[in-house]
Design a protein around this motif. Structure first.
Motif, short mmCIF file in Angstrom:
data_model
loop_
_atom_site.label_atom_id
_atom_site.label_comp_id
_atom_site.label_asym_id
_atom_site.label_seq_id
_atom_site.Cartn_x
_atom_site.Cartn_y
_atom_site.Cartn_z
N LYS A 29 0.83 -1.20 0.00
CA LYS A 29 0.00 0.00 0.00
C LYS A 29 0.87 1.26 0.00
O LYS A 29 0.58 2.23 -0.71
CB LYS A 29 -0.93 0.00 1.21
CG LYS A 29 -1.97 -1.09 1.15
CD LYS A 29 -2.80 -1.13 2.42
CE LYS A 29 -3.78 -2.29 2.38
NZ LYS A 29 -4.60 -2.36 3.58
N MET B 25 -5.43 1.11 -3.37
CA MET B 25 -4.51 0.57 -2.38
C MET B 25 -4.67 -0.94 -2.16
O MET B 25 -4.06 -1.51 -1.27
CB MET B 25 -4.68 1.29 -1.03
CG MET B 25 -4.36 2.77 -1.09
SD MET B 25 -2.65 3.10 -1.53
CE MET B 25 -2.85 3.92 -3.11
N LYS C 1 1.03 4.06 -3.01
CA LYS C 1 0.82 5.49 -2.73
C LYS C 1 2.00 6.32 -3.21
O LYS C 1 1.84 7.37 -3.83
CB LYS C 1 0.59 5.70 -1.23
CG LYS C 1 0.18 7.10 -0.87
CD LYS C 1 -0.17 7.21 0.60
CE LYS C 1 -0.63 8.62 0.93
NZ LYS C 1 -1.04 8.75 2.32
#
Length: 139
Positions: free
Chosen positions: A35, A46, A39
């Motif tokens: 995740k 995600m 990002k």
């Protein structure tokens, strides 16, 4: 789970090193690291890392993702992950990329206490797997 002191100690000892390959093998869903990577690459989903048809992570040159770490458009099953792992292993070994093609071999479900159900493809002969090829539909 690590204590705050253990996390601080690990963070202080962390360093970057050049790697020829990173292999990640675990999980039943995207890990916090996945995740965080998604990002940092500007990806908005995600659930995993967005990959192209070769399983290369979008926005990261020379990086692959498979299984639960990859958003490849295929079901997040062990069968898919195993085939993806072989595909990426061959790509790294051979130094060439090709489109990942999934070949469904069927589905199994345990119903507990020695019971189960299977949905197998026509190309799968259960008797071959049991070591008795002459007993199957053609035997």
């Amino acid at each position: 789970s690590a204590t705050p002191e253990q996390k601080a100690s690990a963070s202080a000892a962390a360093r970057s090193e050049e790697m020829g390959a990173l292999v990640w093998a675990a999980g039943i869903g995207a890990r916090p690291l996945v995740k965080k990577l998604a990002k940092s690459l500007g990806q908005t989903d995600m659930r995993g890392l967005q990959v192209d048809e070769d399983l290369k992570v979008k926005g990261a040159e020379g990086v692959y993702a498979v299984g639960d770490a990859a958003l490849s458009g295929f079901a997040p099953t062990a069968q898919v992950a195993a085939q993806q792992g072989k595909h990426v292993g061959r790509a790294i070994r051979d130094g060439s990329d090709s489109k990942f093609e999934y070949h469904h071999a069927g589905s199994l479900c345990s119903l507990g206490s020695g019971y189960g159900i299977a949905q197998l493809t026509d190309s799968f002969n259960v008797w071959d797997s049991l070591g008795a090829p002459t007993i199957g539909k053609d035997g």
